[in-house]
Write a protein that holds these residues in place. Structure first.
Motif, PDB file in Angstrom:
ATOM      1  N   GLY A 181      25.957  79.025   7.343  1.00  0.00           N
ATOM      2  CA  GLY A 181      24.606  79.548   7.140  1.00  0.00           C
ATOM      3  C   GLY A 181      24.523  81.049   7.399  1.00  0.00           C
ATOM      4  N   GLN A 182      25.674  81.672   7.575  1.00  0.00           N
ATOM      5  CA  GLN A 182      25.726  83.128   7.800  1.00  0.00           C
ATOM      6  C   GLN A 182      25.195  83.882   6.579  1.00  0.00           C
ATOM      7  N   ARG A 183      24.410  84.926   6.806  1.00  0.00           N
ATOM      8  CA  ARG A 183      23.969  85.706   5.650  1.00  0.00           C
ATOM      9  C   ARG A 183      25.055  86.695   5.233  1.00  0.00           C
ATOM     10  N   PRO A 184      25.113  87.123   3.951  1.00  0.00           N
ATOM     11  CA  PRO A 184      26.131  88.080   3.504  1.00  0.00           C
ATOM     12  C   PRO A 184      26.093  89.349   4.341  1.00  0.00           C
ATOM     13  N   LYS A 185      27.278  89.820   4.776  1.00  0.00           N
ATOM     14  CA  LYS A 185      27.318  91.042   5.589  1.00  0.00           C
ATOM     15  C   LYS A 185      28.729  91.600   5.610  1.00  0.00           C
ATOM     16  N   ILE A 186      28.838  92.807   6.099  1.00  0.00           N
ATOM     17  CA  ILE A 186      30.149  93.426   6.274  1.00  0.00           C
ATOM     18  C   ILE A 186      30.236  93.919   7.707  1.00  0.00           C
ATOM     19  N   SER A 223      36.103  86.794  18.380  1.00  0.00           N
ATOM     20  CA  SER A 223      35.616  85.416  18.282  1.00  0.00           C
ATOM     21  C   SER A 223      34.255  85.358  17.589  1.00  0.00           C
ATOM     22  N   LEU A 224      33.473  86.461  17.624  1.00  0.00           N
ATOM     23  CA  LEU A 224      32.189  86.489  16.911  1.00  0.00           C
ATOM     24  C   LEU A 224      32.422  86.362  15.408  1.00  0.00           C
ATOM     25  N   ILE A 225      33.501  86.972  14.935  1.00  0.00           N
ATOM     26  CA  ILE A 225      33.850  86.895  13.509  1.00  0.00           C
ATOM     27  C   ILE A 225      34.271  85.471  13.162  1.00  0.00           C
ATOM     28  N   ASP A 230      21.707  90.015  13.272  1.00  0.00           N
ATOM     29  CA  ASP A 230      22.045  89.170  12.132  1.00  0.00           C
ATOM     30  C   ASP A 230      21.097  87.987  12.011  1.00  0.00           C
ATOM     31  N   HIS A 231      20.897  87.295  13.110  1.00  0.00           N
ATOM     32  CA  HIS A 231      20.012  86.131  13.096  1.00  0.00           C
ATOM     33  C   HIS A 231      18.584  86.560  12.822  1.00  0.00           C
ATOM     34  N   LEU A 232      18.197  87.678  13.413  1.00  0.00           N
ATOM     35  CA  LEU A 232      16.834  88.164  13.243  1.00  0.00           C
ATOM     36  C   LEU A 232      16.548  88.462  11.772  1.00  0.00           C
ATOM     37  N   LYS A 245      24.492  92.842  17.899  1.00  0.00           N
ATOM     38  CA  LYS A 245      24.544  92.868  16.429  1.00  0.00           C
ATOM     39  C   LYS A 245      24.445  91.461  15.879  1.00  0.00           C
ATOM     40  N   ASP A 246      25.032  90.512  16.614  1.00  0.00           N
ATOM     41  CA  ASP A 246      24.944  89.109  16.206  1.00  0.00           C
ATOM     42  C   ASP A 246      23.477  88.631  16.253  1.00  0.00           C
ATOM     43  N   VAL A 247      22.762  89.029  17.297  1.00  0.00           N
ATOM     44  CA  VAL A 247      21.332  88.692  17.369  1.00  0.00           C
ATOM     45  C   VAL A 247      20.587  89.304  16.177  1.00  0.00           C
TER      46      VAL A 247
HETATM   47 MG   LIG Z   1      27.385  85.677  14.140  1.00  0.00          MG
END
Ligand SMILES: [Mg+2]
Ligand SMILES: [Mg+2]
Ligand SMILES: [Mg+2]
Ligand SMILES: [Mg+2]
Ligand SMILES: [Mg+2]
Ligand SMILES: [Mg+2]
Ligand SMILES: [Mg+2]
Ligand SMILES: [Mg+2]
Ligand SMILES: [Mg+2]
Ligand SMILES: [Mg+2]
Ligand SMILES: [Mg+2]
Ligand SMILES: [Mg+2]
Ligand SMILES: [Mg+2]
Ligand SMILES: [Mg+2]
Ligand SMILES: [Mg+2]
Ligand SMILES: [Mg+2]
Ligand SMILES: [Mg+2]
Ligand SMILES: [Mg+2]
Ligand SMILES: [Mg+2]
Ligand SMILES: [Mg+2]
Ligand SMILES: [Mg+2]
Ligand SMILES: [Mg+2]
Ligand SMILES: [Mg+2]
Ligand SMILES: [Mg+2]
Ligand SMILES: [Mg+2]
Ligand SMILES: [Mg+2]
Ligand SMILES: [Mg+2]
Ligand SMILES: [Mg+2]
Ligand SMILES: [Mg+2]
Ligand SMILES: [Mg+2]
Ligand SMILES: [Mg+2]
Lengths: 350, 350, 350, 350, 350
Positions: D94-99, D84-86, A255-257, A251-253
């Motif tokens: 630079g994280q995009r908005p998400k839930i 830890s991902l959170i 996100d980046h994608l 899911k993290d990937v």
């Molecule tokens: Mg992430």
């Protein structure tokens, strides 16, 4: 060479015909095997498939550089019971990114991208993954990849990778490939900034050519990146091989994608908008030039006519002998210049 | 001849009216039958339907060149219990690509495309398939097709085709037709590259016409290729006639089709972007031309006026008799030229 | 008259108010009834509803020309238990194409289109269908329609129509209306070809106006054709009145409709691309004109200045009395012309 | 600095590596805790996590300014069992908005936007929310936010907030952030109005640059706002933590968000349409300028030629000695001017 | 005043804060109540809520002009148990069109639009509906609405309204508001026709400004009309309050709405296409002007040079004393003019 030359080599061939569609057909193959589990780790460079301990209980990452040895690919296929259609896709470097699920393995094709700054061209290297139980096989065209940070993490004792299965290794490699796009996009952004400045500074040499090239590369980039969304979506839906834990990382990937796709869209629109700006700049500059020409002409053409009149050789031109003609002529000239100037000021041309 | 002339012939006709909507209505029909199973194979060219062994237990591929003999089409229809609406579609070469499922057969229409390089036009030949149990009938307009590699593979002992059913044969033929598009697209790409170079080299003869023609052909190509996606999707969903095995191969066709669609989109955008580049090139060149005109005018128009002034025939012009007038005049000219040059340099027009 | 005038007449009216929104309110009504079954057929032109044998066991097609007699429409409604909202839609010729299902009948509105070549305008005639058991009522505004081939097929003994129900008759009429679009599109294509030639031949009179008109008509055409897709989709889903048999035929209409929609999209893009070509053509021509002007000016403006210099009346101009001045002047002129010519050749302006 | 520099810092890092990707790494952290229930309320500024009463039965809002102290973030993570991902996403601005929904908490990332009027640039500050039972933790980069009205409402006795849970507090904060966009859009609208006036008043300095900048900022704004729709949609679907009551309020936020998205679309199209208008304005002005030049040239060029003719020094030019030549010359000049003027009037150039 | 000023007033306010966001805050409120059932009807203008007979068994339509008395809105809310979020939306005239379903009532917001012909601007008046059992409350900002035909139909004995419930009344009012758009669109079409004529007649004053304004208004119109589709869709899905009968009528509104949306799309494209036509017109005119300038220059510039040559004062110019020089000069002039004319004719510039 066109975009399609790799695909042309496949036309008329039967399905499952394993043909290397790349350039250099004599390049030697190199195989690198990493065996690891939570406690131990070892790396071997082998020259034949028999040197690989396929039955080892360790997690195995078999990385193969070079796709021209189609016999080797066939052998790997028969050892692991891989469909010939899959083997064909591995050797055919014009394959688009995709995922396929088989009973005993998952097959993934991705593109490892880099930006050739001079030729303003994106370089594509195809990378294929076969995820077997406890074993991940990766195929790439030439030596050199974006996986060095992953290798380092495997050999570091603190890394998570050693504790987890090959599905986590697969995630790490996909993540490396996807993250590579940020570097690519950063280089594209730099090019866009150069174009921005060129437009402001009126340096239009190669400007149009560069805009066109960037547009083209972003189009091709798009067709390499968009299918990855589908690949990750399908991995997240998969139920037996990919652990729930690994899915959190996928899911993290994802996100980046999404961010990368957002940026591709943004850059495409920025370039299109830069093109518009250049076009408008050009026509503004033309306006300026033509205004100058028109002002010069409007002032001097009538005066030159007047000078021409009194240069005529008619015998009977009364003004010629008049004492104050010459000063009056200059006076008319000055009045004309001043009134023209005032008129153009009023018209906001000056 | 317009794009619609084939469809116009059908207006006002009752449904199921089998009318050949092509050109040459007197062309002789040719029928080619290949009987094959895992072990044996034979090929016959027959002149009447009665010469075909319809009841043979072999797999049969009946290939018919020529659609003008509508009686023959009707006969085939009645022998195999085919709907008259289907027979109508076979003879109507303006039919769009589609698939239809009936209880006893599957009907498919496709377009076999090739590129007429000189006229810059895509040639369309309609090909229809009727997939019956153990029998595949194909209808095409003229002799000559893209199936020769398939024929070769049937007659080669090593090929897979002989071991499999007619559904696999159907896949092979569809694959040939889809792959043909790569060749077509490669030729279009060559045309695009010629346009790219023409723009850079300023050779604008026929440039606009060629851009327009390519745009038009890609539009028409699009309407031939897009429906194929739907056809393959429906074949993959089919449950009784198409074997799971064959579906794996159809997914491979799908893969190629997606790439072809990607390329059509890319080429469309590239052409549109080339058009923009040409437009901008034109206006850049105009800027250059106008700048030159303006510089020439701005320099010489005032000087010509000055020369005109001293060409006037007024009796009382004191400068005329002054000893140094002429050298001073040339000095003024040189100062004007130099200062104008400096001004234009400063304005970045030079 | 605007596009909306028909709709304006309805504003502020209560629902179910049956108001004829067309032009000619005094046109006499004409009613034509065809009774038919597998064996027999008869046609009557009647002047009142009482002359129609509503209870006949034959299939009945009641075709009404003229919508201005709203009393008649009301009467038909009450005889057949039709909702007043439906009757309102029949008389309101600005109704968009749609289908509505009621317990005892199906209501369909379509547009019968034709192309007024001179005014470059699509003519719309609204046609409404009420499909009752054994009876199909059609309403149109003026006499004359595209149904003559259908009428002919009813009266021919061999036609299918007589053997089938009124749902098949409905299909035949819809098919006629949809097929009519091919003729319309063919005329539009002709106009496009004229524009293509006009652009090549530089005959730009009315060019822009014609492009604009075609764009507008295709926009309006789109809004008449797109809803038909929905109508056929709903007929195919219907379960009690439309026989499975008829649905096969409706799929054929659908086929044609998709082609028509494809062509509308293609023509829209072709016109847009033609417009772009015209724009670029214009700016190419401007370039040519300006290049000529600049070349002329660049050559003669300096020479004229030089001639002006030696036309000056200064007393002390040494060159004036020099023997070879005049030939040298011409020599300078020739050198200037030749070097300018070489320069422009080099710059690829010539 | 490019748009991507934050993301570049993450390339090659293992997942869950908590790295602050912002600028100022030495900024001191500030923590503000508000404890409240229906009756009581208190606010504390603490310097260590141990000073926070995590076990308090009050609702707790822990607001942390500064993300550079990644140790602190890790500590908060381990205290509350956060993935830890959170934690990585919190520190990566630079994280995009998400839930993201976890068993024991909900994680949300949003962007707090403001408009830097001078640089015509949108400022982004990332804000992260962790919603635990009875506790809401918010992380932001620098002191200063848009939550002051919410803080005021908590401390006012009449506000609803005190009576409700932390899910309602979360709603209030999201609402503040979303509403902030109205202020942003209002400032963008002002810029658009300035551009509108600049086009009308022909003040094109910086015009193109400003249009380009606004286009770019709206593109980036779009990628910050669009994902919020998804966040609210997912909160509305959530079933255990978000009360039905709070969902009513979230629908109100959704309402505002849709309006904001509508306005972004409208402003984008308005800017695009303004650009078109500017382009057309420029070419209209050019027309005016060229018309003036042409009129001047068309009138004076022939007359200057005529004057030149009678300035020639041929011995035998009969007109030279004719008594009325000079007045006739002027008469010809006047006739030429008048007829040219009439011609241009007729052509509607004047 | 910007598009957003109404929304700005709400930023930072708590949810459910009932704030009138319109202009004139001192306008007196007016309340109009109509009681009706199948047989009886009465209308009252009341000044306080207590004068309304809330318990009456008649259908009640309570129409309130003026939203500035927020106390009154609150009172109505508490009398009928309306959520404070709804009351907030009623007073906030920048609310976008929407529907909300509560247990005891349905809430709808719509925009009543009219076209200010002079300022070329659409006027928006917000209208809110609360549908309670037997009671419909409508809120609008100022006196005067589009409901007079509905009021007339209630008071006419023959109308359907009296016989039906308040859901039918709601339909009638929505229908009036939707139909009003036809009038609006007709006025927009008139403006488009004026622009069409202006382009043909070359009257470009205010042309660009008007095109820009229309584009902008259609954008805003779009955001007012599109959400209505969703409102009607939700009413058609509703199961307890809206009778099946009324739904038939709502489908009729839907029909009109689709047509209105079609026309908005058509007008948007027509304006965009008109803009293109204007741009192309301008560049055609420029071509004409430049052609004229070039022809004049190409003819006279060489001749003027020649005249200049023989105006030179060199002592040794043999032609000067030649008897036929002057006639030969004129001959050369005529030949030049004729050959230039032929050349331009050949080039199709004339
Ligand atoms: Mg992430
Ligand atoms: Mg193949
Ligand atoms: Mg490599
Ligand atoms: Mg990553
Ligand atoms: Mg793509
Ligand atoms: Mg563009
Ligand atoms: Mg753009
Ligand atoms: Mg037909
Ligand atoms: Mg053929
Ligand atoms: Mg293939
Ligand atoms: Mg493959
Ligand atoms: Mg483009
Ligand atoms: Mg109405
Ligand atoms: Mg008719
Ligand atoms: Mg048809
Ligand atoms: Mg439409
Ligand atoms: Mg058909
Ligand atoms: Mg286009
Ligand atoms: Mg990473
Ligand atoms: Mg902050
Ligand atoms: Mg809000
Ligand atoms: Mg986006
Ligand atoms: Mg609200
Ligand atoms: Mg849009
Ligand atoms: Mg635009
Ligand atoms: Mg608020
Ligand atoms: Mg009002
Ligand atoms: Mg209506
Ligand atoms: Mg919208
Ligand atoms: Mg209706
Ligand atoms: Mg357009």
């Amino acid at each position: 060479m066109g975009l399609l030359y790799k695909n042309l080599k496949k036309v008329g061939k039967p399905p499952g015909a394993i043909i290397y569609t790349g350039e250099d057909k004599s390049r030697p193959i190199k195989m690198e095997v990493i065996y690891y589990n939570e406690n131990q780790i070892s790396k071997e460079v082998v020259s034949s498939l028999d040197s690989i301990n396929w039955e080892s209980s360790y997690n195995k990452w078999i990385n193969i550089y070079g796709l021209n040895d189609t016999e080797l690919i066939k052998e790997i296929g028969s050892k692991n019971n891989i469909s010939s259609l899959i083997l064909e896709d591995i050797a055919h470097i014009g394959q688009r990114p995709k995922i396929e699920f088989y009973d005993n393995y998952i097959f993934i094709v991705l593109k490892m991208l880099s930006f050739d700054n001079k030729r303003m061209k994106i370089q594509h290297e195809q990378i294929s993954f076969i995820l077997l139980p406890d074993t991940l096989i990766t195929f790439q065209e030439v030596e050199g990849d974006v996986f060095d940070p992953v290798r380092k993490r495997i050999f570091q004792s603190k890394g998570l990778i050693k504790k987890k299965g090959v599905d986590y290794l697969l995630y790490c490699l996909i993540d490396s490939i996807v993250d590579q796009n940020f570097i690519l996009l950063d280089q594209i952004e730099e090019k866009i900034e150069i174009i921005e400045e060129d437009i402001i500074n009126n340096q239009s040499k190669k400007l149009l050519e560069n805009i066109y090239k960037l547009r083209k590369e972003l189009l091709i980039l798009k067709s390499s990146v968009w299918p990855v969304k589908d690949i990750i979506y399908n991995l997240l839906k998969e139920d037996s091989v990919i652990n729930d834990d690994t899915k959190e990382y996928l899911k993290d990937v994802n996100d980046h994608l999404i961010q990368i796709m957002d940026f591709i869209i943004i850059y495409r629109e920025m370039i299109s908008s830069l093109f518009d700006t250049h076009l408008s700049h050009t026509s503004n500059k033309m306006n300026q030039i033509m205004t100058m020409l028109t002002i010069f002409s409007a002032i001097f053409i009538p005066l030159t006519f007047l000078a021409g009149v009194y240069g005529m050789n008619f015998q009977y031109i009364p003004e010629l002998s008049y004492r104050w003609s010459y000063p009056i002529f200059w006076f008319i000239c000055i009045v004309t210049v001043v009134s023209m100037y005032t008129f153009f000021k009023y018209k906001k041309w000056l």
